[in-house]
Design a protein around this motif. Sequence first.
Motif, PDB file in Angstrom:
ATOM      1  N   GLN A 158     -30.162  27.923  12.167  1.00  0.00           N
ATOM      2  CA  GLN A 158     -29.385  26.686  12.285  1.00  0.00           C
ATOM      3  C   GLN A 158     -28.559  26.508  11.011  1.00  0.00           C
ATOM      4  OE1 GLN A 158     -27.364  23.702  12.677  1.00  0.00           O
ATOM      5  NE2 GLN A 158     -28.589  23.986  14.546  1.00  0.00           N
ATOM      6  N   MET A 159     -27.261  26.416  11.177  1.00  0.00           N
ATOM      7  CA  MET A 159     -26.363  26.388  10.034  1.00  0.00           C
ATOM      8  C   MET A 159     -26.442  25.081   9.242  1.00  0.00           C
ATOM      9  SD  MET A 159     -23.164  28.429  11.795  1.00  0.00           S
ATOM     10  CE  MET A 159     -22.162  28.595  10.306  1.00  0.00           C
ATOM     11  N   TYR A 160     -27.054  24.069   9.806  1.00  0.00           N
ATOM     12  CA  TYR A 160     -27.293  22.832   9.057  1.00  0.00           C
ATOM     13  C   TYR A 160     -28.133  23.121   7.815  1.00  0.00           C
ATOM     14  CZ  TYR A 160     -28.789  18.008   8.152  1.00  0.00           C
ATOM     15  OH  TYR A 160     -29.038  16.791   7.575  1.00  0.00           O
ATOM     16  N   SER A 161     -28.961  24.150   7.895  1.00  0.00           N
ATOM     17  CA  SER A 161     -29.807  24.514   6.746  1.00  0.00           C
ATOM     18  C   SER A 161     -28.967  24.823   5.519  1.00  0.00           C
ATOM     19  CB  SER A 161     -30.668  25.736   7.092  1.00  0.00           C
ATOM     20  OG  SER A 161     -31.410  25.531   8.277  1.00  0.00           O
ATOM     21  N   VAL A 162     -27.774  25.375   5.706  1.00  0.00           N
ATOM     22  CA  VAL A 162     -26.911  25.782   4.588  1.00  0.00           C
ATOM     23  C   VAL A 162     -25.650  24.918   4.534  1.00  0.00           C
ATOM     24  CG1 VAL A 162     -27.785  28.142   4.437  1.00  0.00           C
ATOM     25  CG2 VAL A 162     -25.916  27.623   6.026  1.00  0.00           C
ATOM     26  N   ARG A 163     -25.791  23.664   4.916  1.00  0.00           N
ATOM     27  CA  ARG A 163     -24.631  22.769   4.997  1.00  0.00           C
ATOM     28  C   ARG A 163     -23.913  22.597   3.666  1.00  0.00           C
ATOM     29  NH1 ARG A 163     -29.461  20.483   5.569  1.00  0.00           N
ATOM     30  NH2 ARG A 163     -30.116  18.689   4.312  1.00  0.00           N
ATOM     31  N   GLU A 164     -24.655  22.557   2.562  1.00  0.00           N
ATOM     32  CA  GLU A 164     -24.006  22.386   1.261  1.00  0.00           C
ATOM     33  C   GLU A 164     -23.179  23.618   0.912  1.00  0.00           C
ATOM     34  OE1 GLU A 164     -27.024  21.393  -1.543  1.00  0.00           O
ATOM     35  OE2 GLU A 164     -27.477  19.464  -0.602  1.00  0.00           O
ATOM     36  N   ALA A 165     -23.702  24.801   1.194  1.00  0.00           N
ATOM     37  CA  ALA A 165     -22.956  26.033   0.935  1.00  0.00           C
ATOM     38  C   ALA A 165     -21.739  26.131   1.846  1.00  0.00           C
ATOM     39  CB  ALA A 165     -23.869  27.245   1.123  1.00  0.00           C
ATOM     40  N   LEU A 166     -21.881  25.714   3.099  1.00  0.00           N
ATOM     41  CA  LEU A 166     -20.752  25.742   4.021  1.00  0.00           C
ATOM     42  C   LEU A 166     -19.626  24.837   3.539  1.00  0.00           C
ATOM     43  CD1 LEU A 166     -22.624  25.607   7.441  1.00  0.00           C
ATOM     44  CD2 LEU A 166     -21.235  27.517   6.625  1.00  0.00           C
ATOM     45  N   ALA A 167     -19.992  23.691   2.995  1.00  0.00           N
ATOM     46  CA  ALA A 167     -18.980  22.754   2.512  1.00  0.00           C
ATOM     47  C   ALA A 167     -18.186  23.344   1.354  1.00  0.00           C
ATOM     48  CB  ALA A 167     -19.639  21.446   2.089  1.00  0.00           C
ATOM     49  N   ALA A 168     -18.835  24.202   0.568  1.00  0.00           N
ATOM     50  CA  ALA A 168     -18.164  24.815  -0.584  1.00  0.00           C
ATOM     51  C   ALA A 168     -17.369  26.056  -0.199  1.00  0.00           C
ATOM     52  CB  ALA A 168     -19.196  25.168  -1.657  1.00  0.00           C
ATOM     53  N   ASP A 169     -17.897  26.851   0.731  1.00  0.00           N
ATOM     54  CA  ASP A 169     -17.249  28.117   1.111  1.00  0.00           C
ATOM     55  C   ASP A 169     -17.785  28.525   2.474  1.00  0.00           C
ATOM     56  OD1 ASP A 169     -16.251  30.653   1.445  1.00  0.00           O
ATOM     57  OD2 ASP A 169     -17.058  31.471  -0.419  1.00  0.00           O
ATOM     58  N   PHE A 170     -17.095  28.128   3.530  1.00  0.00           N
ATOM     59  CA  PHE A 170     -17.593  28.349   4.885  1.00  0.00           C
ATOM     60  C   PHE A 170     -17.764  29.837   5.180  1.00  0.00           C
ATOM     61  CE2 PHE A 170     -17.935  28.393   9.412  1.00  0.00           C
ATOM     62  CZ  PHE A 170     -18.427  27.152   9.776  1.00  0.00           C
ATOM     63  N   GLN A 171     -16.685  30.598   5.022  1.00  0.00           N
ATOM     64  CA  GLN A 171     -16.743  32.022   5.387  1.00  0.00           C
ATOM     65  C   GLN A 171     -17.657  32.813   4.459  1.00  0.00           C
ATOM     66  OE1 GLN A 171     -15.696  32.874   8.231  1.00  0.00           O
ATOM     67  NE2 GLN A 171     -14.574  30.984   8.635  1.00  0.00           N
ATOM     68  N   GLY A 172     -17.676  32.456   3.185  1.00  0.00           N
ATOM     69  CA  GLY A 172     -18.586  33.123   2.265  1.00  0.00           C
ATOM     70  C   GLY A 172     -20.037  32.882   2.619  1.00  0.00           C
ATOM     71  N   THR A 173     -20.337  31.680   3.100  1.00  0.00           N
ATOM     72  CA  THR A 173     -21.710  31.361   3.511  1.00  0.00           C
ATOM     73  C   THR A 173     -22.103  32.137   4.753  1.00  0.00           C
ATOM     74  OG1 THR A 173     -21.533  29.146   2.555  1.00  0.00           O
ATOM     75  CG2 THR A 173     -23.229  29.481   4.229  1.00  0.00           C
ATOM     76  N   VAL A 174     -21.198  32.237   5.721  1.00  0.00           N
ATOM     77  CA  VAL A 174     -21.477  33.043   6.912  1.00  0.00           C
ATOM     78  C   VAL A 174     -21.736  34.497   6.505  1.00  0.00           C
ATOM     79  CG1 VAL A 174     -20.540  33.917   9.083  1.00  0.00           C
ATOM     80  CG2 VAL A 174     -20.188  31.524   8.447  1.00  0.00           C
ATOM     81  N   ALA A 175     -20.940  35.008   5.557  1.00  0.00           N
ATOM     82  CA  ALA A 175     -21.145  36.378   5.082  1.00  0.00           C
ATOM     83  C   ALA A 175     -22.533  36.551   4.478  1.00  0.00           C
ATOM     84  CB  ALA A 175     -20.071  36.735   4.055  1.00  0.00           C
TER      85      ALA A 175
END
Length: 245
Positions: free
Chosen positions: A6-23
């Motif tokens: 669940q991507m909510y787990s990394v919501r703070e990282a997604l807010a800073a760098d969405f594609q980098g977090t997915v990577a």
Amino acid sequence: MQISVQMYSVREALAADFQGTVARLVELGLTHAEPYHLVEFRDELVQSRTQHAIDFPSAHQSFLGEVDFAEVLEAAQAVGVKYLVDPHWNPEDWTDAGKVRALAATLNQRAAAAADAEIRVGYHNHHFELVSQLEGRSALELFASELDPQVILEIDTYWAAVGGADIPTLLGTLGERVQLVHLKDGDLSTDPAAQLPLGEGKMPLAQTLEASAHVAYGVIEFDAYAGDMFEGIATSVAYLNSHAS
């Protein structure tokens, strides 16, 4: 059962760098993820599917209230979602059998509208749907009994346990309707900050995984975590890989 997160787990990282977090999730060995706020993140998710070796078979999006459901379905189709899950409904409504039945009727209507798009809709529980007892069973079980066959449930096994449910029994009762489970661990309190990587808390994980063998996706999730979130996810992935049947 395939592993997702669940991507909510990394919501703070997604807010800073969405594609980098997915990577980073892909680097952990994950090839599936479950977005939240599907409509809001539609374009980023479409981009992720082209840039990274990942797909989004399930997604969270509120749609049981007053929303443009056509817009929700369009986003789901664009992102490749097959299971569209509403993640939360008003806790107080789960104490009233009439309101539970009305909510089930609304979800059935959404299911009919989504059928042409080959999308199955469903609901994700917290603890209060299990705490509430109506007509001799939990409000969640009453709700499930009112749903059309094409409607699915995503059982958050941790929150269900916090709500007092015996997880193997609950999953057995709900049967094939459960196509997704959220997998997390912790001290079984209502404090999200007490959640832990899989295998480090009090959840009966072996029995939970056995009872979940029929589901399509087991979704790792942290509502909160005191440690490094990516390390916590990595530990949980390793646990599931080591306990794969």
